[in-house]
Design an enzyme around this catalytic site. Structure first.
Site, PDB file in Angstrom:
ATOM      1  N   GLY A   1       1.066  -1.391   0.188  1.00 47.05           N
ATOM      2  CA  GLY A   1      -0.476  -0.145  -0.349  1.00 47.05           C
ATOM      3  C   GLY A   1       0.712   1.620  -0.267  1.00 47.05           C
ATOM      4  O   GLY A   1       0.515   1.832   1.175  1.00 47.05           O
TER       5      GLY A   1
ATOM      6  N   ARG B   1       0.339   5.677  -1.407  1.00 50.60           N
ATOM      7  CA  ARG B   1       0.144   6.996  -1.267  1.00 50.60           C
ATOM      8  C   ARG B   1      -0.061   6.808  -0.356  1.00 50.60           C
ATOM      9  O   ARG B   1      -0.292   6.264   0.898  1.00 50.60           O
ATOM     10  CB  ARG B   1      -1.790   7.609  -2.248  1.00 50.60           C
ATOM     11  CG  ARG B   1      -2.501   6.463  -1.607  1.00 50.60           C
ATOM     12  CD  ARG B   1      -4.236   6.745  -2.373  1.00 50.60           C
ATOM     13  NE  ARG B   1      -5.301   6.062  -2.134  1.00 50.60           N
ATOM     14  CZ  ARG B   1      -5.416   4.458  -2.784  1.00 50.60           C
ATOM     15  NH1 ARG B   1      -4.342   4.803  -3.610  1.00 50.60           N
ATOM     16  NH2 ARG B   1      -6.353   4.042  -2.435  1.00 50.60           N
TER      17      ARG B   1
ATOM     18  N   ASP C   1      -1.728  -7.135  -5.822  1.00 47.59           N
ATOM     19  CA  ASP C   1      -2.723  -7.307  -4.945  1.00 47.59           C
ATOM     20  C   ASP C   1      -2.856  -7.336  -4.237  1.00 47.59           C
ATOM     21  O   ASP C   1      -2.585  -9.296  -3.912  1.00 47.59           O
ATOM     22  CB  ASP C   1      -4.201  -7.498  -5.754  1.00 47.59           C
ATOM     23  CG  ASP C   1      -5.041  -7.917  -5.505  1.00 47.59           C
ATOM     24  OD1 ASP C   1      -5.426  -7.830  -4.339  1.00 47.59           O
ATOM     25  OD2 ASP C   1      -6.263  -7.251  -6.201  1.00 47.59           O
ATOM     26  N   VAL C   2      -2.512  -7.524  -2.652  1.00 46.37           N
ATOM     27  CA  VAL C   2      -2.373  -7.843  -1.503  1.00 46.37           C
ATOM     28  C   VAL C   2      -3.452  -9.125  -1.073  1.00 46.37           C
ATOM     29  O   VAL C   2      -2.772  -9.774  -0.409  1.00 46.37           O
ATOM     30  CB  VAL C   2      -1.890  -7.498  -0.348  1.00 46.37           C
ATOM     31  CG1 VAL C   2      -0.957  -6.633  -0.248  1.00 46.37           C
ATOM     32  CG2 VAL C   2      -3.810  -6.483   0.190  1.00 46.37           C
TER      33      VAL C   2
ATOM     34  N   TYR D   1     -14.334  -3.118   8.448  1.00 41.16           N
ATOM     35  CA  TYR D   1     -13.126  -2.845   8.913  1.00 41.16           C
ATOM     36  C   TYR D   1     -12.590  -3.054  10.559  1.00 41.16           C
ATOM     37  O   TYR D   1     -11.341  -3.560  10.546  1.00 41.16           O
ATOM     38  CB  TYR D   1     -13.088  -1.292   8.511  1.00 41.16           C
ATOM     39  CG  TYR D   1     -11.849  -0.795   8.826  1.00 41.16           C
ATOM     40  CD1 TYR D   1     -11.317  -0.916   7.893  1.00 41.16           C
ATOM     41  CD2 TYR D   1     -11.238   0.190  10.458  1.00 41.16           C
ATOM     42  CE1 TYR D   1      -9.767   0.210   8.509  1.00 41.16           C
ATOM     43  CE2 TYR D   1     -10.437   0.977  10.520  1.00 41.16           C
ATOM     44  CZ  TYR D   1      -9.509   0.552   9.076  1.00 41.16           C
ATOM     45  OH  TYR D   1      -8.049   1.255   9.907  1.00 41.16           O
TER      46      TYR D   1
ATOM     47  N   ALA E   1     -13.349  -5.824  12.151  1.00 40.66           N
ATOM     48  CA  ALA E   1     -13.808  -7.386  12.455  1.00 40.66           C
ATOM     49  C   ALA E   1     -12.189  -8.102  11.578  1.00 40.66           C
ATOM     50  O   ALA E   1     -11.307  -8.341  12.494  1.00 40.66           O
ATOM     51  CB  ALA E   1     -14.823  -8.046  11.283  1.00 40.66           C
TER      52      ALA E   1
ATOM     53  N   LYS F   1      -9.608  -5.874  11.461  1.00 37.98           N
ATOM     54  CA  LYS F   1      -8.214  -5.291  12.060  1.00 37.98           C
ATOM     55  C   LYS F   1      -7.877  -5.974  13.551  1.00 37.98           C
ATOM     56  O   LYS F   1      -7.152  -6.359  14.023  1.00 37.98           O
ATOM     57  CB  LYS F   1      -9.093  -3.533  12.009  1.00 37.98           C
ATOM     58  CG  LYS F   1      -8.552  -2.513  10.774  1.00 37.98           C
ATOM     59  CD  LYS F   1      -7.146  -3.520  10.217  1.00 37.98           C
ATOM     60  CE  LYS F   1      -7.030  -2.123   9.540  1.00 37.98           C
ATOM     61  NZ  LYS F   1      -5.284  -1.580   8.789  1.00 37.98           N
TER      62      LYS F   1
HETATM   63  P1  NAP Z   1      -4.895   5.286   2.054  1.00 36.46           P
HETATM   64  O1  NAP Z   1      -4.340   6.511   1.381  1.00 36.46           O
HETATM   65  O2  NAP Z   1      -6.271   4.946   1.548  1.00 36.46           O
HETATM   66  O3  NAP Z   1      -3.955   4.144   1.348  1.00 36.46           O
HETATM   67  C1  NAP Z   1      -4.168   2.137   1.177  1.00 36.46           C
HETATM   68  C2  NAP Z   1      -2.915   2.083   0.296  1.00 36.46           C
HETATM   69  O4  NAP Z   1      -4.113   0.519   0.353  1.00 36.46           O
HETATM   70  C3  NAP Z   1      -2.912   2.601  -0.822  1.00 36.46           C
HETATM   71  O5  NAP Z   1      -1.858   2.337  -1.691  1.00 36.46           O
HETATM   72  C4  NAP Z   1      -3.769   1.620  -1.767  1.00 36.46           C
HETATM   73  O6  NAP Z   1      -3.186   0.927  -2.920  1.00 36.46           O
HETATM   74  C5  NAP Z   1      -3.119   0.432  -0.839  1.00 36.46           C
HETATM   75  N1  NAP Z   1      -4.147  -1.087  -1.042  1.00 36.46           N
HETATM   76  C6  NAP Z   1      -5.387  -0.934  -0.975  1.00 36.46           C
HETATM   77  N2  NAP Z   1      -5.881  -1.961  -1.257  1.00 36.46           N
HETATM   78  C7  NAP Z   1      -5.169  -3.120  -1.926  1.00 36.46           C
HETATM   79  C8  NAP Z   1      -4.680  -4.583  -2.990  1.00 36.46           C
HETATM   80  N3  NAP Z   1      -6.112  -4.574  -2.436  1.00 36.46           N
HETATM   81  N4  NAP Z   1      -3.226  -4.508  -2.659  1.00 36.46           N
HETATM   82  C9  NAP Z   1      -2.507  -3.736  -2.888  1.00 36.46           C
HETATM   83  N5  NAP Z   1      -2.521  -2.382  -1.705  1.00 36.46           N
HETATM   84  C10 NAP Z   1      -3.692  -1.982  -2.022  1.00 36.46           C
HETATM   85  O7  NAP Z   1      -5.140   4.783   3.657  1.00 36.46           O
HETATM   86  P2  NAP Z   1      -4.256   5.146   4.429  1.00 36.46           P
HETATM   87  O8  NAP Z   1      -4.635   5.847   5.041  1.00 36.46           O
HETATM   88  O9  NAP Z   1      -2.949   5.116   4.290  1.00 36.46           O
HETATM   89  O10 NAP Z   1      -3.964   3.676   5.715  1.00 36.46           O
HETATM   90  C11 NAP Z   1      -2.772   2.287   4.975  1.00 36.46           C
HETATM   91  C12 NAP Z   1      -3.357   1.397   6.677  1.00 36.46           C
HETATM   92  O11 NAP Z   1      -3.275   2.275   7.590  1.00 36.46           O
HETATM   93  C13 NAP Z   1      -4.408   0.960   6.456  1.00 36.46           C
HETATM   94  O12 NAP Z   1      -4.481  -0.487   7.094  1.00 36.46           O
HETATM   95  C14 NAP Z   1      -5.333   1.652   7.538  1.00 36.46           C
HETATM   96  O13 NAP Z   1      -6.722   0.340   7.871  1.00 36.46           O
HETATM   97  C15 NAP Z   1      -4.629   1.774   8.638  1.00 36.46           C
HETATM   98  N6  NAP Z   1      -5.354   2.586   8.894  1.00 36.46           N
HETATM   99  C16 NAP Z   1      -5.154   4.439   8.373  1.00 36.46           C
HETATM  100  C17 NAP Z   1      -5.720   5.556   9.608  1.00 36.46           C
HETATM  101  C18 NAP Z   1      -6.344   7.291   9.136  1.00 36.46           C
HETATM  102  O14 NAP Z   1      -7.130   7.714   9.837  1.00 36.46           O
HETATM  103  N7  NAP Z   1      -5.703   7.186   7.999  1.00 36.46           N
HETATM  104  C19 NAP Z   1      -6.241   5.292  11.241  1.00 36.46           C
HETATM  105  C20 NAP Z   1      -5.945   3.677  11.372  1.00 36.46           C
HETATM  106  C21 NAP Z   1      -4.967   2.279  10.374  1.00 36.46           C
HETATM  107  P3  NAP Z   1      -3.651   0.463  -4.150  1.00 36.46           P
HETATM  108  O15 NAP Z   1      -5.460   1.224  -4.236  1.00 36.46           O
HETATM  109  O16 NAP Z   1      -2.430   1.841  -5.903  1.00 36.46           O
HETATM  110  O17 NAP Z   1      -3.782  -0.403  -4.621  1.00 36.46           O
END
Ligand code: NAP
Length: 252
Positions: A14, A17, A61-62, A154, A156, A158
């Protein structure tokens, strides 16, 4: 505080971005070789090119085990080892109450948020075992232990990832493979923008200014990958608390 990741190779899922991109840039700045994986190939290609020779982008794709095996193989072929895996890829869709959720998209979230982390662990652990050790950081969430309406998928997934962190730690600690979770609190990324747009629960009502930057989380990931993170192995380290932020050196 300086974080030394020289001679280490980190694979970040991921990384196109948000938190993953920030982690890749910061870990490279700390000396690591970085393997950026995501589905958006033009984004990871651009970010890897900006980082330079220490970075390589791999389409992945994970939710597909074969893709993660391939990415791990690329890390070894290109840089000779895989020392750090950051299981960061995740999705928040479909934000919807259970009775209104789309079963197909709900299941897709399990494939990415939960099975994606399993695929990373499964692909990396044998390689790390063969090398004599490694670090795996699973990106968790407060949702792992809390119930939030509209986020059943989400919460479930996490919660299940936290369980994977604990099980993987129990199985691998004696082989010098560290597995640790990171619960970042709320972070100013596209995911948080989608949450705000949903308007469905109290998290969506938060003022944007309360969210921390993805760079703070990227630094915490780099820090957790060093021996400083060892006290948190087998559990979630929280960046929501002042104590956690102070430990990483984000606040005085
Ligand atoms: P984001 O900006 O939406 O980025 C999500 C990343 O995951 C993107 O790079 C996307 O890349 C990748 N992704 C999604 N599906 C994928 C797949 N099937 N295969 C490979 N890559 C995939 O989200 P973020 O906020 O940076 O979140 C990153 C992590 O932090 C997540 O696990 C999220 O649950 C966790 N988190 C976020 C927050 C928050 O407030 N933002 C809080 C707690 C935890 P592509 O779409 O290019 O594949």
């Amino acid at each position: 505080m300086s974080i030394d990741l020289n001679d280490k190779t980190a694979l970040i899922t991921g990384a196109s971005r948000g938190i993953g991109e920030a982690a890749a840039r910061i870990m490279a700045a700390c000396g690591a070789n970085v393997v950026l994986v995501a589905r958006s190939t033009s984004d990871i290609d651009r970010i890897a090119a900006e980082i330079g020779d220490k970075a390589v982008a791999v389409a992945c794709d994970v939710s597909l085990y074969q893709d993660l095996q391939n990415a791990v193989g690329t890390a070894r072929d290109r840089f000779g080892s895989l020392d750090i895996l950051v299981n960061n890829a995740g999705v928040i869709d479909p934000i919807a109450r259970l009775e209104e959720s789309d079963p197909g998209i709900w299941n897709q979230c399990v494939d990415i948020n939960l099975k994606g982390v399993y695929h990373g662990l499964r692909a990396a652990i044998p390689v790390m075992k063969g090398q004599g050790g490694g670090v795996i950081i699973n990106i968790s969430s407060g949702a792992a232990t809390g119930a939030i309406e509209g986020w059943s998928h989400y919460c479930a997934t996490k919660a299940a990832v936290l369980s994977l962190t604990r099980c993987a730690h129990k199985e691998n600690a004696q082989d010098n493979i560290r597995i640790v979770g990171l619960s970042p609190g709320t972070v100013a990324t596209d995911m948080q923008r989608a949450i705000k747009d949903s308007g469905i629960n109290p998290v969506s009502q938060l003022d944007w200014s309360v969210h921390i930057s993805p760079e703070w989380v990227g630094k915490a990931i780099a820090w957790l990958a060093t021996d400083a993170g060892r006290p948190y192995d087998g559990d979630d380290f929280s960046l929501k608390t002042e104590e956690g932020r102070r430990a990483v050196g984000l606040i005085a």
